[in-house]
Scaffold this motif. Structure first.
Motif, PDB file in Angstrom:
ATOM      1  N   SER A  14     101.828 -88.661   5.115  1.00 48.88           N
ATOM      2  CA  SER A  14     100.766 -88.055   4.934  1.00 48.88           C
ATOM      3  C   SER A  14     100.688 -86.397   5.515  1.00 48.88           C
ATOM      4  O   SER A  14     101.114 -86.348   6.845  1.00 48.88           O
ATOM      5  CB  SER A  14      99.623 -88.705   5.535  1.00 48.88           C
ATOM      6  OG  SER A  14      98.232 -88.059   5.822  1.00 48.88           O
ATOM      7  N   SER A  16      97.798 -84.975   6.379  1.00 48.35           N
ATOM      8  CA  SER A  16      96.475 -84.909   7.189  1.00 48.35           C
ATOM      9  C   SER A  16      96.730 -84.323   8.410  1.00 48.35           C
ATOM     10  O   SER A  16      95.936 -83.737   9.257  1.00 48.35           O
ATOM     11  CB  SER A  16      95.615 -86.231   7.286  1.00 48.35           C
ATOM     12  OG  SER A  16      95.311 -86.192   5.818  1.00 48.35           O
ATOM     13  N   ASN A  62      89.984 -91.377   9.188  1.00 54.14           N
ATOM     14  CA  ASN A  62      90.028 -91.049   7.667  1.00 54.14           C
ATOM     15  C   ASN A  62      90.622 -92.452   7.095  1.00 54.14           C
ATOM     16  O   ASN A  62      91.414 -93.242   7.958  1.00 54.14           O
ATOM     17  CB  ASN A  62      90.945 -90.120   7.430  1.00 54.14           C
ATOM     18  CG  ASN A  62      90.310 -88.584   7.214  1.00 54.14           C
ATOM     19  OD1 ASN A  62      90.834 -87.491   7.662  1.00 54.14           O
ATOM     20  ND2 ASN A  62      89.279 -88.658   6.561  1.00 54.14           N
ATOM     21  N   THR A  64      92.443 -94.268   3.827  1.00 53.86           N
ATOM     22  CA  THR A  64      92.989 -94.117   2.529  1.00 53.86           C
ATOM     23  C   THR A  64      93.354 -95.381   1.916  1.00 53.86           C
ATOM     24  O   THR A  64      93.323 -96.579   2.597  1.00 53.86           O
ATOM     25  CB  THR A  64      94.203 -93.080   2.747  1.00 53.86           C
ATOM     26  OG1 THR A  64      94.485 -92.829   1.215  1.00 53.86           O
ATOM     27  CG2 THR A  64      95.434 -93.707   3.343  1.00 53.86           C
ATOM     28  N   LYS A  68      89.909 -98.118   1.084  1.00 59.56           N
ATOM     29  CA  LYS A  68      88.659 -97.403   1.071  1.00 59.56           C
ATOM     30  C   LYS A  68      87.500 -97.981   0.676  1.00 59.56           C
ATOM     31  O   LYS A  68      86.185 -97.657   1.007  1.00 59.56           O
ATOM     32  CB  LYS A  68      89.054 -96.228   0.158  1.00 59.56           C
ATOM     33  CG  LYS A  68      89.891 -95.051   0.535  1.00 59.56           C
ATOM     34  CD  LYS A  68      89.931 -94.042  -0.758  1.00 59.56           C
ATOM     35  CE  LYS A  68      90.786 -92.716   0.018  1.00 59.56           C
ATOM     36  NZ  LYS A  68      90.784 -91.522  -0.813  1.00 59.56           N
ATOM     37  N   ASN A  89      86.310 -92.409   2.663  1.00 60.53           N
ATOM     38  CA  ASN A  89      87.468 -92.025   3.390  1.00 60.53           C
ATOM     39  C   ASN A  89      87.323 -91.496   4.610  1.00 60.53           C
ATOM     40  O   ASN A  89      88.242 -91.020   5.237  1.00 60.53           O
ATOM     41  CB  ASN A  89      88.181 -91.034   2.239  1.00 60.53           C
ATOM     42  CG  ASN A  89      87.524 -89.602   2.626  1.00 60.53           C
ATOM     43  OD1 ASN A  89      86.308 -89.617   2.676  1.00 60.53           O
ATOM     44  ND2 ASN A  89      88.243 -88.484   2.468  1.00 60.53           N
ATOM     45  N   ASP A 104      86.072 -87.076  -0.646  1.00 61.07           N
ATOM     46  CA  ASP A 104      86.967 -86.845  -1.538  1.00 61.07           C
ATOM     47  C   ASP A 104      86.251 -86.121  -2.667  1.00 61.07           C
ATOM     48  O   ASP A 104      86.670 -85.164  -3.380  1.00 61.07           O
ATOM     49  CB  ASP A 104      87.553 -88.190  -2.136  1.00 61.07           C
ATOM     50  CG  ASP A 104      88.598 -88.809  -1.176  1.00 61.07           C
ATOM     51  OD1 ASP A 104      89.583 -87.973  -0.793  1.00 61.07           O
ATOM     52  OD2 ASP A 104      88.425 -89.938  -1.217  1.00 61.07           O
ATOM     53  N   GLN A 255      89.121 -81.973   0.913  1.00 63.37           N
ATOM     54  CA  GLN A 255      88.737 -83.389   1.457  1.00 63.37           C
ATOM     55  C   GLN A 255      89.121 -83.365   2.974  1.00 63.37           C
ATOM     56  O   GLN A 255      88.352 -83.785   3.963  1.00 63.37           O
ATOM     57  CB  GLN A 255      88.995 -84.716   0.899  1.00 63.37           C
ATOM     58  CG  GLN A 255      90.630 -84.966   1.124  1.00 63.37           C
ATOM     59  CD  GLN A 255      91.185 -85.360   2.226  1.00 63.37           C
ATOM     60  OE1 GLN A 255      90.493 -85.941   2.877  1.00 63.37           O
ATOM     61  NE2 GLN A 255      92.537 -85.160   2.670  1.00 63.37           N
TER      62      GLN A 255
HETATM   63  O1  SKM Z   1      90.877 -89.173   1.143  1.00 61.04           O
HETATM   64  C1  SKM Z   1      92.172 -88.809   1.485  1.00 61.04           C
HETATM   65  C2  SKM Z   1      92.417 -89.031   3.147  1.00 61.04           C
HETATM   66  O2  SKM Z   1      91.229 -88.611   3.792  1.00 61.04           O
HETATM   67  C3  SKM Z   1      93.646 -88.655   3.655  1.00 61.04           C
HETATM   68  C4  SKM Z   1      94.827 -88.853   2.834  1.00 61.04           C
HETATM   69  C5  SKM Z   1      95.996 -88.792   3.217  1.00 61.04           C
HETATM   70  O3  SKM Z   1      96.363 -88.250   4.252  1.00 61.04           O
HETATM   71  O4  SKM Z   1      97.089 -89.091   2.666  1.00 61.04           O
HETATM   72  C6  SKM Z   1      94.841 -89.286   1.336  1.00 61.04           C
HETATM   73  C7  SKM Z   1      93.254 -89.232   0.794  1.00 61.04           C
HETATM   74  O5  SKM Z   1      92.907 -90.950   0.478  1.00 61.04           O
END
Ligand code: SKM
Length: 283
Positions: A14, A16, A62, A64, A68, A89, A104, A255
């Motif tokens: 990820s 994020s 968060n 995922t 979800k 999410n 999202d 997002q």
């Molecule tokens: O909705 C997003 C989530 O907030 C973060 C994410 C990720 O870091 O892989 C994927 C999505 O599902």
């Protein structure tokens, strides 16, 4: 000091953590974002997991794939969007109170709005894909006010399920604007003002495009949600045709930015996050 987790399965790659922490640094925050990779097991105790995060002083998580939907069982306070979509999410934690959000849809909406610029959200949009992410994008298209949102999926039952969920109540505002493509995609493609592509086609493991880009009219815009690779075959072919094209970075950054805003109450610099995102995907 902020502490945030990402709960999901198979989430080591990820972006994020990097995306949130770099923007938080620019905003002058002490901000930690940690990956919590849980087993994909129906018996995994998400409630206990959220409790552990609360106990350790986390501010938010968060959430995922594949949690979800199931996370909603552990949160009392659901935002209107979460109630409408049946998925979240983001869970804000603190003072023993949990609130679920879905960024999202709102993230996609703000990305599409800035992509369209001054152009009004009018006319017909064809959405290809009716899975979980598709629910969020369709809801954003409804909220933006498009006159007609036509949904296609290789699994017709997925479209039916989406229509049932999103056209449910008058308060949803879908007001008959959301419908199933009902027939072949090729008949719709030349007639629509824009296309939103929300299927896995275009990812490395699903090469190709989900539809024939050459059948779109010359003024159609294209919005993609796949971002690995950033330049999917759809994006490449649409740009080669000179069509206005939003790549999958729009929703991914949108997002994250909206999550960061809800967690901290501060307004992140979306353009700066997007530039960082482009670097991360290219690396
Ligand atoms: O909705 C997003 C989530 O907030 C973060 C994410 C990720 O870091 O892989 C994927 C999505 O599902």
């Amino acid at each position: 000091r902020y502490r945030v987790a990402l709960l999901g399965n198979g989430i080591k790659p990820s972006l994020s953590p990097a995306l949130h922490m770099e923007e938080a640094r620019h905003l002058g925050l002490d901000y930690e974002y940690r990956i919590v990779d849980l087993v994909d097991d129906p018996d995994v105790d998400l409630g206990a997991q959220l409790g552990r995060l609360e106990g350790a002083g986390f501010d938010a998580a968060n959430v995922t794939h594949p949690f979800k939907q199931s996370v909603l069982e552990h949160v009392a306070d659901l935002s209107p969007t979460v109630r409408r979509l049946g998925s979240a999410n983001l869970v804000l934690l603190g003072d023993g109170h949990r609130t679920a959000h879905n960024t999202d849809g709102t993230g996609f909406r703000s990305a599409l709005e800035s992509f369209l610029g001054g152009r009004a959200a009018t006319g017909t949009v064809l959405q290809i894909g009716a899975g979980g992410a598709g629910l969020a994008t369709a809801s954003a298209l409804i909220d933006m006010g498009f006159e007609r949102i036509v949904v296609h999926d290789v699994v017709p039952a997925a479209v039916d399920a989406m229509l049932r969920r999103l056209s449910g109540t008058a308060a949803d505002g879908a007001g008959g604007r959301l419908r199933s493509a009902g027939g072949p995609l090729d008949d719709w493609l030349p007639r629509v003002d824009g296309v939103v592509h929300v299927t896995p086609v275009g990812m490395a493991e699903h090469p190709g495009t989900a539809f024939d880009v050459d059948r779109l009219g010359p003024a159609a815009w294209v919005a993609e949600v796949v971002y690995r690779p950033l330049e999917t075959e759809l994006v490449r072919r649409a740009r080669a045709r000179g069509l206005a094209t939003l790549d999958g970075g729009g929703m991914a950054v949108g997002q994250a930015a909206e999550s960061l805003r809800l967690i901290t109450g501060l307004r992140p610099d979306v353009a700066r996050m997007h530039a960082h995102f482009d670097q991360l995907v290219a690396a």
